[in-house]
Design a protein around this motif. Structure first.
Motif, short mmCIF file in Angstrom:
data_model
loop_
_atom_site.label_atom_id
_atom_site.label_comp_id
_atom_site.label_asym_id
_atom_site.label_seq_id
_atom_site.Cartn_x
_atom_site.Cartn_y
_atom_site.Cartn_z
N ILE A 182 -4.03 10.47 5.45
CA ILE A 182 -4.20 10.03 4.06
C ILE A 182 -4.90 11.11 3.23
O ILE A 182 -4.54 11.35 2.07
CB ILE A 182 -4.99 8.70 4.04
N ARG A 198 -5.33 16.07 7.68
CA ARG A 198 -4.17 15.28 8.11
C ARG A 198 -4.21 13.90 7.44
O ARG A 198 -5.18 13.55 6.78
CB ARG A 198 -4.15 15.11 9.63
N THR A 206 -0.51 7.23 10.53
CA THR A 206 -1.17 8.53 10.63
C THR A 206 -1.55 8.77 12.10
O THR A 206 -1.41 7.87 12.94
CB THR A 206 -2.46 8.58 9.80
N TYR A 247 -16.40 -0.55 12.63
CA TYR A 247 -15.47 -0.13 11.56
C TYR A 247 -15.54 -1.09 10.38
O TYR A 247 -15.69 -0.68 9.23
CB TYR A 247 -14.05 -0.05 12.13
N ILE A 306 -1.65 2.39 8.03
CA ILE A 306 -0.88 3.53 7.52
C ILE A 306 -0.52 4.43 8.71
O ILE A 306 -1.38 4.72 9.56
CB ILE A 306 -1.70 4.34 6.48
N ASN A 345 -13.22 10.53 2.30
CA ASN A 345 -12.12 9.92 3.06
C ASN A 345 -12.28 10.02 4.57
O ASN A 345 -11.65 9.27 5.32
CB ASN A 345 -10.83 10.61 2.59
N ASP A 399 -12.83 19.56 6.18
CA ASP A 399 -12.58 18.87 7.44
C ASP A 399 -13.35 19.55 8.56
O ASP A 399 -13.70 20.73 8.47
CB ASP A 399 -11.06 18.89 7.77
N1 NAD Z 1 -4.53 4.95 8.94
C1 NAD Z 1 -4.84 3.69 8.68
O1 NAD Z 1 -4.18 2.75 9.15
C2 NAD Z 1 -6.02 3.39 7.79
C3 NAD Z 1 -6.18 2.06 7.33
C4 NAD Z 1 -7.26 1.75 6.51
C5 NAD Z 1 -8.17 2.73 6.18
N2 NAD Z 1 -7.99 4.01 6.63
C6 NAD Z 1 -8.99 5.01 6.25
O2 NAD Z 1 -8.34 6.11 5.64
C7 NAD Z 1 -9.09 7.29 5.90
C8 NAD Z 1 -8.17 8.34 6.48
O3 NAD Z 1 -7.53 7.79 7.60
P1 NAD Z 1 -6.38 8.57 8.40
O4 NAD Z 1 -5.62 7.54 9.12
O5 NAD Z 1 -5.71 9.55 7.52
O6 NAD Z 1 -7.34 9.33 9.47
P2 NAD Z 1 -7.02 10.47 10.55
O7 NAD Z 1 -7.85 10.07 11.73
O8 NAD Z 1 -5.55 10.69 10.73
O9 NAD Z 1 -7.67 11.77 9.88
C9 NAD Z 1 -9.05 11.81 9.65
C10 NAD Z 1 -9.49 13.23 9.36
O10 NAD Z 1 -10.91 13.20 9.21
C11 NAD Z 1 -11.47 14.30 9.90
N3 NAD Z 1 -12.85 14.02 10.31
C12 NAD Z 1 -13.25 13.18 11.30
N4 NAD Z 1 -14.59 13.23 11.42
C13 NAD Z 1 -15.04 14.12 10.48
C14 NAD Z 1 -16.32 14.61 10.11
N5 NAD Z 1 -17.43 14.21 10.77
N6 NAD Z 1 -16.41 15.49 9.11
C15 NAD Z 1 -15.30 15.92 8.46
N7 NAD Z 1 -14.05 15.52 8.76
C16 NAD Z 1 -13.92 14.62 9.77
C17 NAD Z 1 -10.54 14.52 11.09
O11 NAD Z 1 -10.66 15.85 11.60
C18 NAD Z 1 -9.18 14.22 10.48
O12 NAD Z 1 -8.57 15.39 9.94
C19 NAD Z 1 -10.23 6.87 6.82
O13 NAD Z 1 -11.39 6.63 6.03
C20 NAD Z 1 -9.73 5.58 7.43
O14 NAD Z 1 -10.78 4.73 7.84
C21 NAD Z 1 -6.95 4.36 7.43
#
Ligand code: NAD
Length: 254
Positions: A20, A18, A193, A158, A191, A92, A39
Motif C-alpha cells: 500500500i 512495497r 500485498t 494489531y 488488500i 503507513n 523504509d
Molecule cells: N494488506 C492488508 O490487508 C492491510 C489491511 C488493513 C491495513 N493494512 C495496513 O496498511 C499498511 C501497509 O500494509 P501492507 O500490506 O502494504 O504492508 P507490507 O507488509 O506489504 O509492507 C510494509 C512495509 O513496511 C516496512 N516496515 C516494516 N517495519 C518497518 C519499520 N520499523 N520501519 C520502517 N519500515 C518498516 C516493510 O519493510 C515493508 O516495506 C500497514 O499499516 C497495514 O497495517 C494492510
C-alpha cells in the motif's frame, strides 16, 4: 512540472518499499508530487524510487526504522532538506504479528507491534508537523485498518494499535487545525500485498480464504487504497480532518 492534483507538493511515505505504501507513493508521483520512500528495506525503496525517476517523477529513498527516534528525525529532515518542504506525510509502516490469543501473545510480540504500528506513527507525525507548520499546512494520512473498528480473535495487538491510531489522528487534527494541518486515518480491508502472502502462505490462498469475508467478494488491490490516499493528500479533501476513510469492500458493514 508534472500536472496533477499534487503538482508542486512534497509527500513522504513510511513503509513505502512495497504494498500500500509503494502504490501510494507511485500515485502521489503520478499526480505531480515529489515523493520520499522511507523504509527499513532501503535496497527495495531505492529501486522503486529509481523507477519513479525513470518514469519522469521526482523521488528519493531514505533508510528509516519508524521505531527509532533518531532514525525518523534524520529521515524526515533529510527529505525536507532535499525537497525544501513536506506537505503530505503518510504514516503507513506496520509489522506483522503472528496470531495469538492474549494469553499466548508474548510481551515481546506485543511491544514490537506497539513500537512499529503506534510509536512509529507518533514519531513520524512528531517530526513531520514542524515542517508542515513552516509550509503553512499539510495533510497527515495514517494507515489504520478495518480492524480499528472490527475486532478479530487472535489479533489483539494489531487491533489495539490500529484502534489507537484513530484516536491519535483525531488529537493531531485538533492540535493543528489552526495551522491548516489535517490528519485522517485511511482504513483498508484485506488488500493483496506481501503482508497477506506472508500471513496466508501465498496470495491465492489469501484470496480464497479471506476474500469472501468482504461482501464485495474479494480482496482489494493496493491501487484502490492509493487513490484514496491521493484524495486525502489533495485539496479535494480540504474539509476533512480527524476522520477515518474506510475502504474495505464492506467488511465492517456486517
Ligand atoms: N494488506 C492488508 O490487508 C492491510 C489491511 C488493513 C491495513 N493494512 C495496513 O496498511 C499498511 C501497509 O500494509 P501492507 O500490506 O502494504 O504492508 P507490507 O507488509 O506489504 O509492507 C510494509 C512495509 O513496511 C516496512 N516496515 C516494516 N517495519 C518497518 C519499520 N520499523 N520501519 C520502517 N519500515 C518498516 C516493510 O519493510 C515493508 O516495506 C500497514 O499499516 C497495514 O497495517 C494492510
Amino acid at each position: 512540472m508534472v500536472e496533477g492534483v499534487l503538482a508542486g507538493k512534497v509527500a513522504l511515505v513510511t513503509g513505502a518499499a512495497r504494498g500500500i505504501g509503494l502504490a501510494s507513493a507511485q500515485a502521489f508521483a503520478d499526480e505531480g508530487a515529489a515523493v520520499a520512500l522511507l523504509d527499513l528495506d532501503i535496497a527495495t525503496a531505492e529501486a522503486e524510487a529509481a523507477a519513479i525517476i525513470s518514469a519522469g517523477g521526482r523521488a528519493m529513498a531514505c533508510p528509516c526504522d519508524v521505531r527509532d527516534d533518531a532514525s525518523v528525525r534524520t529521515a524526515v529532515n533529510a527529505v525536507a532538506a532535499k525537497f525544501g518542504t513536506i506537505n503530505v506525510g503518510m504514516c503507513n509502516a506496520a509489522t506483522l504479528t503472528q496470531p495469538a490469543s492474549i494469553v499466548d501473545l508474548s510481551l515481546d510480540a506485543w511491544n514490537q507491534a506497539l513500537a512499529v504500528n503506534l510509536t512509529g506513527v507518533f514519531l513520524t507525525s512528531k517530526y513531520l508537523i514542524p515542517h508542515m507548520i513552516l509550509a503553512g499546512g499539510g495533510s497527515i494520512i495514517i494507515t489504520a485498518s478495518q480492524m480499528a473498528r472490527v475486532a478479530t480473535p487472535l489479533r489483539g495487538a494489531y487491533c489495539a494499535t490500529k484502534g489507537a491510531l484513530l484516536q491519535l489522528a483525531k488529537v493531531i487534527a485538533l492540535e493543528h487545525a489552526a495551522q491548516k494541518i489535517r490528519a485522517n486515518t485511511l482504513s483498508p480491508g484485506g488488500i493483496a500485498t506481501d503482508r497477506l502472502a506472508q500471513q496466508f502462505g501465498d496470495l491465492e490462498t489469501a484470496e480464497r480464504e479471506w476474500g469472501p469475508a468482504h461482501p464485495l467478494g474479494r480482496l482489494g488491490q493496493p491501487v484502490e487504497i492509493a487513490r484514496a490516499a491521493v484524495y486525502l493528500a489533495s485539496d479535494d479533501s480540504r474539509f476533512m480532518t480527524g476522520s477515518d476513510l474506510l475502504i474495505d469492500g464492506g467488511y465492517a458493514a456486517r
